[in-house]
Scaffold this motif. Structure first.
Motif, PDB file in Angstrom:
ATOM      1  N   ALA A 313     -39.137 -46.659   0.860  1.00  0.00           N
ATOM      2  CA  ALA A 313     -39.102 -46.929   2.298  1.00  0.00           C
ATOM      3  C   ALA A 313     -39.089 -48.416   2.593  1.00  0.00           C
ATOM      4  CB  ALA A 313     -40.301 -46.255   2.981  1.00  0.00           C
ATOM      5  N   ASP A 314     -39.586 -49.240   1.658  1.00  0.00           N
ATOM      6  CA  ASP A 314     -39.640 -50.688   1.870  1.00  0.00           C
ATOM      7  C   ASP A 314     -38.399 -51.416   1.360  1.00  0.00           C
ATOM      8  OD1 ASP A 314     -42.181 -50.533   3.011  1.00  0.00           O
ATOM      9  OD2 ASP A 314     -43.157 -50.608   1.036  1.00  0.00           O
ATOM     10  N   THR A 315     -37.519 -50.703   0.673  1.00  0.00           N
ATOM     11  CA  THR A 315     -36.324 -51.348   0.120  1.00  0.00           C
ATOM     12  C   THR A 315     -35.375 -51.753   1.243  1.00  0.00           C
ATOM     13  OG1 THR A 315     -36.475 -50.058  -1.917  1.00  0.00           O
ATOM     14  CG2 THR A 315     -34.344 -51.093  -1.416  1.00  0.00           C
ATOM     15  N   GLU A 316     -34.924 -52.998   1.199  1.00  0.00           N
ATOM     16  CA  GLU A 316     -33.970 -53.507   2.181  1.00  0.00           C
ATOM     17  C   GLU A 316     -32.670 -53.849   1.475  1.00  0.00           C
ATOM     18  OE1 GLU A 316     -33.969 -56.646   5.909  1.00  0.00           O
ATOM     19  OE2 GLU A 316     -35.014 -57.202   4.066  1.00  0.00           O
ATOM     20  N   ALA A 317     -31.556 -53.525   2.107  1.00  0.00           N
ATOM     21  CA  ALA A 317     -30.254 -53.825   1.513  1.00  0.00           C
ATOM     22  C   ALA A 317     -29.261 -54.167   2.605  1.00  0.00           C
ATOM     23  CB  ALA A 317     -29.743 -52.650   0.698  1.00  0.00           C
ATOM     24  N   VAL A 318     -28.294 -55.021   2.246  1.00  0.00           N
ATOM     25  CA  VAL A 318     -27.183 -55.342   3.139  1.00  0.00           C
ATOM     26  C   VAL A 318     -25.936 -54.668   2.590  1.00  0.00           C
ATOM     27  CG1 VAL A 318     -25.851 -57.171   4.234  1.00  0.00           C
ATOM     28  CG2 VAL A 318     -28.260 -57.561   3.665  1.00  0.00           C
ATOM     29  N   LEU A 319     -25.244 -53.913   3.442  1.00  0.00           N
ATOM     30  CA  LEU A 319     -24.002 -53.241   3.055  1.00  0.00           C
ATOM     31  C   LEU A 319     -22.823 -54.018   3.614  1.00  0.00           C
ATOM     32  CD1 LEU A 319     -26.067 -51.018   2.403  1.00  0.00           C
ATOM     33  CD2 LEU A 319     -24.421 -49.340   3.274  1.00  0.00           C
ATOM     34  N   PHE A 320     -21.875 -54.316   2.742  1.00  0.00           N
ATOM     35  CA  PHE A 320     -20.659 -55.035   3.113  1.00  0.00           C
ATOM     36  C   PHE A 320     -19.487 -54.083   2.915  1.00  0.00           C
ATOM     37  CE2 PHE A 320     -23.794 -57.970   1.522  1.00  0.00           C
ATOM     38  CZ  PHE A 320     -23.771 -59.022   2.425  1.00  0.00           C
ATOM     39  N   ARG A 321     -18.686 -53.863   3.948  1.00  0.00           N
ATOM     40  CA  ARG A 321     -17.588 -52.902   3.879  1.00  0.00           C
ATOM     41  C   ARG A 321     -16.244 -53.625   3.844  1.00  0.00           C
ATOM     42  NH1 ARG A 321     -19.796 -48.005   4.406  1.00  0.00           N
ATOM     43  NH2 ARG A 321     -21.806 -47.832   5.508  1.00  0.00           N
ATOM     44  N   PHE A 322     -15.312 -53.048   3.071  1.00  0.00           N
ATOM     45  CA  PHE A 322     -13.999 -53.665   2.883  1.00  0.00           C
ATOM     46  C   PHE A 322     -12.992 -52.570   2.553  1.00  0.00           C
ATOM     47  CE2 PHE A 322     -16.590 -53.753  -0.910  1.00  0.00           C
ATOM     48  CZ  PHE A 322     -15.782 -53.187  -1.879  1.00  0.00           C
ATOM     49  N   PRO A 323     -11.688 -52.830   2.718  1.00  0.00           N
ATOM     50  CA  PRO A 323     -10.669 -51.829   2.357  1.00  0.00           C
ATOM     51  C   PRO A 323     -10.740 -51.527   0.863  1.00  0.00           C
ATOM     52  CG  PRO A 323      -9.721 -53.561   3.736  1.00  0.00           C
ATOM     53  CD  PRO A 323     -11.085 -54.032   3.341  1.00  0.00           C
ATOM     54  N   ALA A 324     -10.952 -50.266   0.531  1.00  0.00           N
ATOM     55  CA  ALA A 324     -11.093 -49.899  -0.883  1.00  0.00           C
ATOM     56  C   ALA A 324      -9.788 -50.136  -1.627  1.00  0.00           C
ATOM     57  CB  ALA A 324     -11.496 -48.432  -0.994  1.00  0.00           C
ATOM     58  N   PRO A 325      -9.849 -50.695  -2.843  1.00  0.00           N
ATOM     59  CA  PRO A 325      -8.616 -50.904  -3.611  1.00  0.00           C
ATOM     60  C   PRO A 325      -8.033 -49.584  -4.106  1.00  0.00           C
ATOM     61  CG  PRO A 325     -10.531 -51.538  -4.915  1.00  0.00           C
ATOM     62  CD  PRO A 325     -11.034 -51.232  -3.541  1.00  0.00           C
ATOM     63  N   ALA A 326      -6.721 -49.504  -4.122  1.00  0.00           N
ATOM     64  CA  ALA A 326      -6.015 -48.386  -4.737  1.00  0.00           C
ATOM     65  C   ALA A 326      -5.892 -48.663  -6.237  1.00  0.00           C
ATOM     66  CB  ALA A 326      -4.636 -48.228  -4.101  1.00  0.00           C
ATOM     67  N   PRO A 327      -5.504 -47.688  -7.038  1.00  0.00           N
ATOM     68  CA  PRO A 327      -5.302 -47.946  -8.462  1.00  0.00           C
ATOM     69  C   PRO A 327      -4.341 -49.120  -8.688  1.00  0.00           C
ATOM     70  CG  PRO A 327      -5.262 -45.590  -8.052  1.00  0.00           C
ATOM     71  CD  PRO A 327      -5.316 -46.252  -6.702  1.00  0.00           C
ATOM     72  N   GLY A 328      -4.734 -50.037  -9.562  1.00  0.00           N
ATOM     73  CA  GLY A 328      -3.925 -51.224  -9.840  1.00  0.00           C
ATOM     74  C   GLY A 328      -4.207 -52.393  -8.920  1.00  0.00           C
TER      75      GLY A 328
END
Length: 411
Positions: A313-328
């Protein structure tokens, strides 16, 4: 004139290319100054081909960093004959156009010290290097150079000074190392070939000499061990800590990393216990685009698609979102945050004290303005940043952590 398949140019064709690229101005126009080429994150893989051929394949990953640059120049070393060239854009995996040109074109394009008589691979980047961004490319070429790679009795020798910081040499199938004069990891490839990999931590080229000989067939590395045998020099994460005044216990940081996993479009940065995070931001370095972020705690991290095993419950995290890479494909991201950590960054009397463990191979600390370095427990290269602050760069070629203690005093 510039093709995906390599073309070699005559002096007249070189002038045509210069004019096409805008490097040769009209006679009455002033000469436009092209910014000097800058680059980073270079990594070279040498695959030694059949003994006696004098041939080795080179895979060269490099990042062009000159803002606005449309071309990148890669020298062909004198004494080597280059063939089978291919160039790809690392972000998309798509081929790039290129040509082999002379020193005059290279000088006009951003290499003012290009040596007369030398040849250069001139790569047309997929897009101009964005402000606060970069352009990543891979150059694939084969060199013939019997002075660097030769047979002596039952031994093959690869004798070549390597100026790039991150390198790997892959022996031919069925060969084992007899001697390696530069401290290197020894790693077995999936196909059984032996790879020698190292960080060059000095300021000059590493005078590498590798000797190898045939060996009886050997089995593959057990799968249970393969996951623990990671090549250090291929890792390209970089972290820079910009220290604020020590009374604040705060520092800004940037963290660059490359995402290659297809379908992965979120990066989770778990805040270290004892630290507080603020001002998160992120950028796609390939495009310069800003990326969305969110700061979460506890169960909300996993619910939002984050990766934080063992979170409480005390864990803090920052999530960064970006366009997921395709294969290659891949994405190169720069994450920025401000941390406050009174335990690891503080003022003891009138002495600045920074104490932190570094797990990545490449880390840097920039002292606050007006502070003089007095101690660094781990060897570092020292320089001045553009604004005059003291910068320490730490390279850790090993797979364990560096425990760093730095102190400073006001000027």
């Amino acid at each position: 004139m510039i093709q995906t398949a390599m073309t070699r140019t005559t002096p007249l064709q070189c002038l045509v290319i210069l004019a096409f690229a805008g490097a040769v101005p009209a006679a009455a126009a002033p000469v436009a100054l092209v910014p000097e080429q800058t680059e980073s994150d270079a990594y070279t893989r040498y695959e030694l081909l059949a003994p006696g051929s004098g041939r080795f394949r080179i895979l060269y990953d490099v990042t062009a960093t000159t803002p606005g640059a449309r071309f990148y120049f890669n020298p062909i070393r004198k004494g080597s004959i280059a063939t089978d060239e291919h160039v790809t854009d690392s972000a998309t995996g798509k081929p790039l156009r290129f040509a082999v040109v002379g020193a005059d074109i290279a000088r006009a394009g951003g290499l003012p010290r290009a040596e007369a008589g030398s040849a250069y691979i001139r790569v047309a980047l997929a897009r101009p290097v964005p402000p606060d961004g970069e352009a990543r490319i891979r150059i694939d070429k084969t060199y013939t150079d019997p002075k660097s790679y030769f047979v002596d009795g039952d031994t093959i020798t690869f004798d070549r000074p390597l100026g790039i910081k991150r390198n790997a040499i892959v022996l031919p199938p069925g060969y084992e190392p007899v001697s390696v004069n530069y401290p290197s990891q020894v790693l077995q490839e999936a196909d059984g070939r032996i790879k020698l990999s190292f960080w060059n931590i000095g300021p000059a080229a590493a005078p590498l000499v590798v000797k190898a000989r045939r060996t009886p067939a050997s089995g593959a590395t057990p799968a249970a061990l393969a996951g623990r045998l990671q090549e250090r020099s291929s890792q390209s994460r970089e972290i820079v800590y910009y220290l604020r005044d020590p009374e604040t216990h705060s520092f800004d940081l940037t963290h660059d990393y490359t995402e290659t996993r297809p379908g992965v479009g979120v990066y989770t940065n778990v805040v270290r216990a004892g630290s507080r995070v603020s001002n998160p931001s992120a950028r796609d370095l390939d495009t310069g685009a800003a990326l969305p972020t969110e700061t979460l705690r506890g169960a909300a991290i996993a619910a939002a698609g984050g990766d934080a095993p063992g979170a409480t419950a005390d864990t803090e995290a920052v999530l960064f979102r970006f366009p997921a890479p395709a294969p290659g494909e891949s994405r190169r991201l720069r994450i920025a945050e401000t941390y406050t950590d009174p335990d690891r960054y503080k003022l003891v009397g009138d002495t600045l004290v920074w104490e932190r463990a570094f797990g990545r191979p490449l880390n840097a600390i920039v002292l606050p303005a007006g502070w003089t370095l007095t101690n660094s427990s781990v060897p570092a290269t020292i320089s001045r940043s553009a604004d005059g602050r003291v910068r320490l760069d730490f390279i850790n070629p090993r797979t364990d952590e560096l425990s760093v203690l730095v102190t400073a005093r006001r000027r």
